[in-house]
Design an enzyme around this catalytic site. Sequence first.
Site, PDB file in Angstrom:
ATOM      1  N   SER A  40       0.801  -1.221   0.000  1.00  0.00           N
ATOM      2  CA  SER A  40       0.000   0.000   0.000  1.00  0.00           C
ATOM      3  C   SER A  40       0.832   1.269   0.000  1.00  0.00           C
ATOM      4  O   SER A  40       0.361   2.323  -0.449  1.00  0.00           O
ATOM      5  CB  SER A  40      -0.934   0.007   1.214  1.00  0.00           C
ATOM      6  OG  SER A  40      -0.188  -0.128   2.422  1.00  0.00           O
ATOM      7  N   GLY A  77      -1.851  -4.310   1.038  1.00  0.00           N
ATOM      8  CA  GLY A  77      -1.960  -5.506   1.868  1.00  0.00           C
ATOM      9  C   GLY A  77      -1.068  -6.652   1.462  1.00  0.00           C
ATOM     10  O   GLY A  77      -1.051  -7.696   2.127  1.00  0.00           O
ATOM     11  N   ASN A 106       3.908  -5.607   5.681  1.00  0.00           N
ATOM     12  CA  ASN A 106       2.720  -6.375   6.077  1.00  0.00           C
ATOM     13  C   ASN A 106       3.092  -7.708   6.712  1.00  0.00           C
ATOM     14  O   ASN A 106       2.328  -8.248   7.510  1.00  0.00           O
ATOM     15  CB  ASN A 106       1.813  -6.592   4.868  1.00  0.00           C
ATOM     16  CG  ASN A 106       1.095  -5.318   4.460  1.00  0.00           C
ATOM     17  OD1 ASN A 106       0.514  -4.629   5.291  1.00  0.00           O
ATOM     18  ND2 ASN A 106       1.154  -4.985   3.184  1.00  0.00           N
ATOM     19  N   ASP A 190      -4.734   6.671  10.069  1.00  0.00           N
ATOM     20  CA  ASP A 190      -4.379   5.328  10.532  1.00  0.00           C
ATOM     21  C   ASP A 190      -2.946   5.254  11.062  1.00  0.00           C
ATOM     22  O   ASP A 190      -2.527   4.232  11.597  1.00  0.00           O
ATOM     23  CB  ASP A 190      -4.572   4.296   9.425  1.00  0.00           C
ATOM     24  CG  ASP A 190      -3.713   4.558   8.190  1.00  0.00           C
ATOM     25  OD1 ASP A 190      -2.786   5.399   8.253  1.00  0.00           O
ATOM     26  OD2 ASP A 190      -3.960   3.924   7.151  1.00  0.00           O
ATOM     27  N   HIS A 193      -0.124   5.002   6.791  1.00  0.00           N
ATOM     28  CA  HIS A 193       0.052   5.414   5.399  1.00  0.00           C
ATOM     29  C   HIS A 193       0.322   6.915   5.309  1.00  0.00           C
ATOM     30  O   HIS A 193      -0.456   7.717   5.835  1.00  0.00           O
ATOM     31  CB  HIS A 193      -1.191   5.059   4.580  1.00  0.00           C
ATOM     32  CG  HIS A 193      -1.469   3.586   4.563  1.00  0.00           C
ATOM     33  ND1 HIS A 193      -2.350   2.982   5.432  1.00  0.00           N
ATOM     34  CD2 HIS A 193      -0.951   2.602   3.790  1.00  0.00           C
ATOM     35  CE1 HIS A 193      -2.387   1.680   5.193  1.00  0.00           C
ATOM     36  NE2 HIS A 193      -1.539   1.429   4.203  1.00  0.00           N
TER      37      HIS A 193
END
Length: 216
Positions: A40, A77, A106, A190, A193
Amino acid sequence: MSLSRRDCIKQLAASALAGLVVLPVRAQATRPMILVVGDSLSAEYGLQRGSGWVALLEKRLAQEKIAAGVVNASISGDTTSGGRSRLPALLAQHKPAVVIVELGGNDALRGLPLAMTERNLAEMARTSKAAGARVLLIGMQVPPNYGRQYNEDFAALFGKVARAEGTALLPFLLKGVGDAPNASELFQPDRIHPKEAAHPIILGNVWPALRPLLSK
């Protein structure tokens, strides 16, 4: 009077040699391709299309008058296992001159074994090199709550793979972003990012590591 097929061919050949006929030539212009296989952080998660560091890389290449294209094969992801499984088909399709591998974050977020992450990255490097591509491996770091030893081991595995496989290395993609004094202002809610404003900084990290690979 109609000409035979053989006479027509002779006439076309004679005309072409005389410069009177230009026969169409279907030649596809080729340029070196840069393949980005990431997650991502490279897939513009939460961003307006065209504002992520990979899109900015395309603009930088144009500004520098470097005739190279970019294929962004990043998936939000994705893990190193996913990238490893997707890579052979991507190499066959795009035949890149350079492969940028931006994966591993991830794996850490999911608590996957570091040894598996290391094996996957090493295999991606070997597969890319076997296809004739140069490789830039991009490292990542995890938040401090994972524990000091885990953090150090995770950050170190990228350099370990790069040394073992002879690839170029960017130790930390988010340098100047994740460790900036104003880091909270550079991330989406979040806290994982980066915002659009951070992506020029990210490209500023990638470019010095990538540029030498383009001139080889």
